[in-house]
Design an enzyme around this catalytic site. Structure first.
Site, short mmCIF file in Angstrom:
data_model
loop_
_atom_site.label_atom_id
_atom_site.label_comp_id
_atom_site.label_asym_id
_atom_site.label_seq_id
_atom_site.Cartn_x
_atom_site.Cartn_y
_atom_site.Cartn_z
CG ASP A 183 7.89 21.32 68.00
OD1 ASP A 183 7.14 21.72 68.81
OD2 ASP A 183 7.76 20.08 67.37
CB ILE A 184 11.24 17.27 66.87
CG1 ILE A 184 11.96 16.27 66.08
CG2 ILE A 184 9.94 16.54 67.16
CD1 ILE A 184 12.68 15.11 66.94
CD GLU B 279 1.61 15.71 71.98
OE1 GLU B 279 2.37 15.50 71.33
OE2 GLU B 279 0.45 15.50 71.10
CB VAL B 280 6.84 17.48 76.21
CG1 VAL B 280 8.07 17.63 77.21
CG2 VAL B 280 6.61 16.82 75.17
CG HIS C 115 6.74 23.12 76.09
ND1 HIS C 115 6.66 22.06 76.91
CD2 HIS C 115 5.98 23.14 75.02
CE1 HIS C 115 5.49 21.40 76.39
NE2 HIS C 115 5.27 22.18 75.24
CG HIS D 176 4.16 25.58 71.45
ND1 HIS D 176 4.63 24.53 70.67
CD2 HIS D 176 3.90 24.99 72.35
CE1 HIS D 176 4.30 23.24 71.03
NE2 HIS D 176 3.80 23.50 72.42
P1 5GP Z 1 3.11 20.38 73.63
O1 5GP Z 1 2.01 19.75 73.12
O2 5GP Z 1 3.39 19.45 75.03
O3 5GP Z 1 2.71 21.69 74.29
O4 5GP Z 1 4.15 20.32 72.85
C1 5GP Z 1 5.38 19.38 72.80
C2 5GP Z 1 6.15 19.87 71.68
O5 5GP Z 1 7.36 19.15 71.62
C3 5GP Z 1 5.51 19.23 70.43
O6 5GP Z 1 5.14 20.39 69.50
C4 5GP Z 1 6.44 18.09 69.67
O7 5GP Z 1 6.63 18.21 68.23
C5 5GP Z 1 7.78 18.87 70.53
N1 5GP Z 1 8.57 17.52 70.76
C6 5GP Z 1 8.40 16.35 71.23
N2 5GP Z 1 9.43 15.62 71.30
C7 5GP Z 1 10.51 16.43 70.81
C8 5GP Z 1 11.92 16.32 70.65
O8 5GP Z 1 12.45 15.06 71.05
N3 5GP Z 1 12.66 17.29 70.07
C9 5GP Z 1 11.95 18.18 69.67
N4 5GP Z 1 12.92 19.23 69.37
N5 5GP Z 1 10.90 18.67 69.83
C10 5GP Z 1 9.97 17.32 70.63
#
Ligand code: 5GP
Length: 111
Positions: free
Chosen positions: A31-32, A97-98, A102, A104
């Site tokens: 994760d970034i 957010e994405v 996925h 975690h």
């Molecule tokens: P969500 O909140 O959608 O479950 O988690 C999305 C995750 O993707 C976040 O923890 C965020 O830090 C990670 N993320 C967003 N953009 C990128 C990216 O471009 N590269 C990587 N490696 N992680 C990302």
């Protein structure tokens, strides 16, 4: 074709990532913005396995979360990580957010 997310671009190699796990079906990358010493995201690579969110699962895609969980379990075994947390954020109100399903993987143990 479905809307392209940042994870589509990572899988296509258009955006770099720190890959830590890969099979024909699943990719795992750091994760970034890590929220634990080890914070890996697992995604399904095949187009037919694409689903935006747990909230969009159908009979055809219900197996996908299991693939991701199995990949996480294999990854942990490979790396000797013996304690971790697995999380799906489900929908915007669940912190997602994405919109590319996925998993975690977070552990207090470092890789
Ligand atoms: P969500 O909140 O959608 O479950 O988690 C999305 C995750 O993707 C976040 O923890 C965020 O830090 C990670 N993320 C967003 N953009 C990128 C990216 O471009 N590269 C990587 N490696 N992680 C990302």
């Amino acid at each position: 074709m479905s809307e392209q997310t940042i994870f589509h671009k990572i899988i296509a190699g258009e955006i770099p990532c720190e890959m830590v796990y890969e099979t024909d079906e699943v990719l795992g990358f750091n994760d970034i913005h890590p929220k634990a010493p080890t914070h890996v995201l697992f995604v399904a690579k095949r187009e037919e396995d694409f689903v935006p969110s747990i909230m969009d699962l159908t009979d055809e895609t219900a197996h996908v979360p299991c693939k991701l969980i199995h990949a996480a379990q294999e990854f942990a075994k490979e790396k000797g990580i013996d304690g971790y947390k697995l999380t799906f954020h489900c929908g915007a109100k669940g912190g997602q957010e994405v919109f590319y399903l996925h998993l975690h993987f977070m552990s207090q143990q470092e890789l």
